[in-house]
Design a protein around this motif. Structure first.
Motif, PDB file in Angstrom:
ATOM      1  N   GLU A  61     122.630  24.445 -70.394  1.00  0.00           N
ATOM      2  CA  GLU A  61     121.319  24.994 -70.044  1.00  0.00           C
ATOM      3  C   GLU A  61     121.009  24.882 -68.553  1.00  0.00           C
ATOM      4  OE1 GLU A  61     118.466  22.650 -72.192  1.00  0.00           O
ATOM      5  OE2 GLU A  61     118.933  20.823 -71.073  1.00  0.00           O
ATOM      6  N   HIS A  62     121.620  23.923 -67.871  1.00  0.00           N
ATOM      7  CA  HIS A  62     121.318  23.696 -66.456  1.00  0.00           C
ATOM      8  C   HIS A  62     122.145  24.576 -65.524  1.00  0.00           C
ATOM      9  CE1 HIS A  62     124.810  21.464 -67.489  1.00  0.00           C
ATOM     10  NE2 HIS A  62     124.917  20.784 -66.373  1.00  0.00           N
ATOM     11  N   LEU A  63     123.109  25.308 -66.058  1.00  0.00           N
ATOM     12  CA  LEU A  63     123.892  26.221 -65.215  1.00  0.00           C
ATOM     13  C   LEU A  63     123.009  27.397 -64.805  1.00  0.00           C
ATOM     14  CD1 LEU A  63     127.440  26.291 -66.838  1.00  0.00           C
ATOM     15  CD2 LEU A  63     126.650  25.037 -64.816  1.00  0.00           C
ATOM     16  N   GLY A  64     122.721  27.469 -63.529  1.00  0.00           N
ATOM     17  CA  GLY A  64     121.746  28.397 -62.989  1.00  0.00           C
ATOM     18  C   GLY A  64     120.853  27.681 -61.992  1.00  0.00           C
ATOM     19  N   GLU A  65     120.854  26.348 -62.076  1.00  0.00           N
ATOM     20  CA  GLU A  65     120.192  25.546 -61.058  1.00  0.00           C
ATOM     21  C   GLU A  65     121.100  25.489 -59.818  1.00  0.00           C
ATOM     22  OE1 GLU A  65     117.077  24.051 -61.368  1.00  0.00           O
ATOM     23  OE2 GLU A  65     117.003  25.210 -63.236  1.00  0.00           O
ATOM     24  N   ASP A  66     120.513  25.186 -58.666  1.00  0.00           N
ATOM     25  CA  ASP A  66     121.314  25.161 -57.443  1.00  0.00           C
ATOM     26  C   ASP A  66     121.705  23.741 -57.050  1.00  0.00           C
ATOM     27  OD1 ASP A  66     118.834  24.305 -56.698  1.00  0.00           O
ATOM     28  OD2 ASP A  66     118.569  25.713 -55.043  1.00  0.00           O
ATOM     29  N   TYR A  67     121.978  22.903 -58.054  1.00  0.00           N
ATOM     30  CA  TYR A  67     122.466  21.554 -57.790  1.00  0.00           C
ATOM     31  C   TYR A  67     123.922  21.626 -57.321  1.00  0.00           C
ATOM     32  CZ  TYR A  67     118.623  20.588 -61.095  1.00  0.00           C
ATOM     33  OH  TYR A  67     117.422  20.561 -61.759  1.00  0.00           O
ATOM     34  N   GLU A  68     124.255  20.879 -56.295  1.00  0.00           N
ATOM     35  CA  GLU A  68     125.625  20.884 -55.804  1.00  0.00           C
ATOM     36  C   GLU A  68     126.578  20.123 -56.721  1.00  0.00           C
ATOM     37  OE1 GLU A  68     125.879  19.656 -51.761  1.00  0.00           O
ATOM     38  OE2 GLU A  68     124.678  21.338 -51.017  1.00  0.00           O
ATOM     39  N   SER A  69     126.022  19.383 -57.686  1.00  0.00           N
ATOM     40  CA  SER A  69     126.853  18.609 -58.613  1.00  0.00           C
ATOM     41  C   SER A  69     127.350  19.448 -59.794  1.00  0.00           C
ATOM     42  CB  SER A  69     126.068  17.407 -59.144  1.00  0.00           C
ATOM     43  OG  SER A  69     124.891  17.833 -59.806  1.00  0.00           O
ATOM     44  N   ILE A  70     126.963  20.729 -59.839  1.00  0.00           N
ATOM     45  CA  ILE A  70     127.420  21.655 -60.874  1.00  0.00           C
ATOM     46  C   ILE A  70     127.808  22.967 -60.193  1.00  0.00           C
ATOM     47  CG2 ILE A  70     125.970  20.632 -62.675  1.00  0.00           C
ATOM     48  CD1 ILE A  70     123.994  22.944 -62.243  1.00  0.00           C
ATOM     49  N   PRO A  71     128.518  23.857 -60.875  1.00  0.00           N
ATOM     50  CA  PRO A  71     128.747  25.178 -60.293  1.00  0.00           C
ATOM     51  C   PRO A  71     127.408  25.881 -60.067  1.00  0.00           C
ATOM     52  CG  PRO A  71     130.231  24.789 -62.140  1.00  0.00           C
ATOM     53  CD  PRO A  71     129.222  23.683 -62.161  1.00  0.00           C
ATOM     54  N   TYR A  72     127.124  26.283 -58.837  1.00  0.00           N
ATOM     55  CA  TYR A  72     125.803  26.848 -58.546  1.00  0.00           C
ATOM     56  C   TYR A  72     125.849  28.232 -57.880  1.00  0.00           C
ATOM     57  CZ  TYR A  72     126.585  25.176 -53.754  1.00  0.00           C
ATOM     58  OH  TYR A  72     127.103  24.958 -52.497  1.00  0.00           O
TER      59      TYR A  72
ATOM     60  N   LYS B 290     113.567  25.022 -67.916  1.00  0.00           N
ATOM     61  CA  LYS B 290     112.526  25.050 -66.892  1.00  0.00           C
ATOM     62  C   LYS B 290     111.194  24.553 -67.445  1.00  0.00           C
ATOM     63  CE  LYS B 290     113.271  25.674 -63.446  1.00  0.00           C
ATOM     64  NZ  LYS B 290     113.945  24.774 -62.475  1.00  0.00           N
ATOM     65  N   ILE B 291     110.918  24.811 -68.711  1.00  0.00           N
ATOM     66  CA  ILE B 291     109.700  24.278 -69.320  1.00  0.00           C
ATOM     67  C   ILE B 291     109.721  22.755 -69.277  1.00  0.00           C
ATOM     68  CG2 ILE B 291     108.407  24.055 -71.484  1.00  0.00           C
ATOM     69  CD1 ILE B 291     108.039  26.704 -70.086  1.00  0.00           C
ATOM     70  N   GLY B 292     110.884  22.176 -69.545  1.00  0.00           N
ATOM     71  CA  GLY B 292     111.022  20.727 -69.449  1.00  0.00           C
ATOM     72  C   GLY B 292     110.737  20.234 -68.037  1.00  0.00           C
ATOM     73  N   ASP B 293     111.238  20.982 -67.033  1.00  0.00           N
ATOM     74  CA  ASP B 293     110.944  20.635 -65.641  1.00  0.00           C
ATOM     75  C   ASP B 293     109.445  20.651 -65.377  1.00  0.00           C
ATOM     76  OD1 ASP B 293     113.549  20.222 -64.847  1.00  0.00           O
ATOM     77  OD2 ASP B 293     113.809  22.213 -63.972  1.00  0.00           O
ATOM     78  N   PHE B 294     108.783  21.721 -65.817  1.00  0.00           N
ATOM     79  CA  PHE B 294     107.348  21.860 -65.555  1.00  0.00           C
ATOM     80  C   PHE B 294     106.537  20.793 -66.278  1.00  0.00           C
ATOM     81  CE2 PHE B 294     108.275  25.993 -63.682  1.00  0.00           C
ATOM     82  CZ  PHE B 294     107.357  26.023 -62.648  1.00  0.00           C
TER      83      PHE B 294
END
Length: 315
Positions: free
Chosen positions: A219-230, A271-275
């Motif tokens: 679910e987190h693929l799409g975030e711009d974290y450098e620790s995952i493919p971004y 993203k709902i979890g983030d908010f």
């Protein structure tokens, strides 16, 4: 928290310790160290946080290094009333480089195989915690109780968009639930994965491990974290590697179209979890300015996701 002494560690492990190296600081409810003994290297984690407790439960109940790509457990126990202690066989290797397409394919193919195989095995482990998909309900309650205050601080445009998001609750949940359940290792990032000396992928962190729909593993693929493919190409490579491996080993085959639609809904739910976290921080007046920066960025991301979902549901 205060670290255990060498004498205490040697008693727990029944081994003589020659070297001790700190890996993780002690101000987060847990301590992580690398120990060298007369015949082995050991990774130890101990503390009083809930994540470590969950990880120990996972090792005691279901994780077996002979059957799964995980480190071998040496000691999993509670010390005294509050301290949980986990000792694992040290895994020599490297963290993956998600700027390398080969590493992306290797890691997410392994993750897809993991998810597929556990989708069958998990039926036999009823005691493993399962996600409750309550994020929309939490958001609704936050807005209902604090709408006026949140509107004054964050603006009505954001609040209106969050209500729009809630209106898609049924569509999002239906798409999550159409995906088979599996054991999600939790927090899939380069820091929690080792490519061992044989090139095999080893998953090393299970503090957030629980049963969830297979699409939520990524679910987190799409975030711009450098620790995952971004980057866009790398995200697509990771997702398709995950799907291809899933379809090779799972009972239920998913088409690319269904997978992508479900992933879109998983991204919205994420993203709902983030908010929920950010709004709670605003309400509790914790790091307000920093949180507002995260909210501004998250608002742009959620807008694009909702626009895409709206286009797909009106076709």
């Amino acid at each position: 928290m205060k670290g255990l002494t060498i004498d205490q560690l040697e008693k727990i492990l029944n081994k003589k310790i020659s070297e001790r190296e700190s890996i993780y600081p002690s101000d987060q409810g847990r301590i992580i160290e690398k120990l060298t003994t007369e015949d082995s290297k050991i990774l130890i984690k101990y503390g009083d946080d809930k994540g470590l407790k969950n990880e120990i439960i996972m090792y005691n109940k279901i994780l077996d290094a002979d059957k799964n790509p995980v480190p071998k457990s040496i000691v999993c126990q509670k010390i005294g009333k509050e301290i949980f202690f986990l000792a694992l066989e040290w895994v020599d290797g490297i963290h993956p480089d998600f700027g390398d397409a080969n590493h992306i394919k290797k890691v997410f193919s392994s993750l897809g195989k993991w998810a597929a195989e556990w989708s069958v095995k998990i039926e036999n482990f009823q005691e493993v915690p399962k996600v409750d998909l309550s994020a929309f309900s939490i958001l609704s309650k936050l807005l209902e109780k604090h709408q006026s205050r949140l509107s004054n601080i964050l603006g009505s445009t954001l609040i209106d968009m969050l209500y729009q998001c809630i209106s898609y609750q049924e569509v999002v949940i239906q798409n999550l639930e159409r995906c088979p359940l599996t054991l999600d290792p939790g927090d899939i990032s380069l820091h929690n994965i080792i490519l061992n000396s044989e090139g095999k992928v080893i998953f090393i962190d299970f503090k957030s491990c629980l049963v969830r729909p297979m699409i939520m593993v990524v679910e987190h693929l799409g975030e711009d974290y450098e620790s995952i493919p971004y980057k866009k190409y790398d995200i697509e490579k990771a997702l398709m590697s995950y799907l291809d491996a899933w379809n090779s080993f799972a009972k239920t085959v998913l088409t690319k179209e269904i997978f992508n639609q479900c992933h879109l809904c998983a991204r919205i739910y994420y993203k709902i979890g983030d908010f929920n976290y950010w709004l709670s921080s605003i309400i509790e007046e914790n790091h307000i300015e920093e949180t507002k920066e995260w909210i501004d960025k998250g608002q742009r991301q959620l807008y694009e996701l909702l626009k895409k979902l709206e286009n797909e549901t009106t076709l």
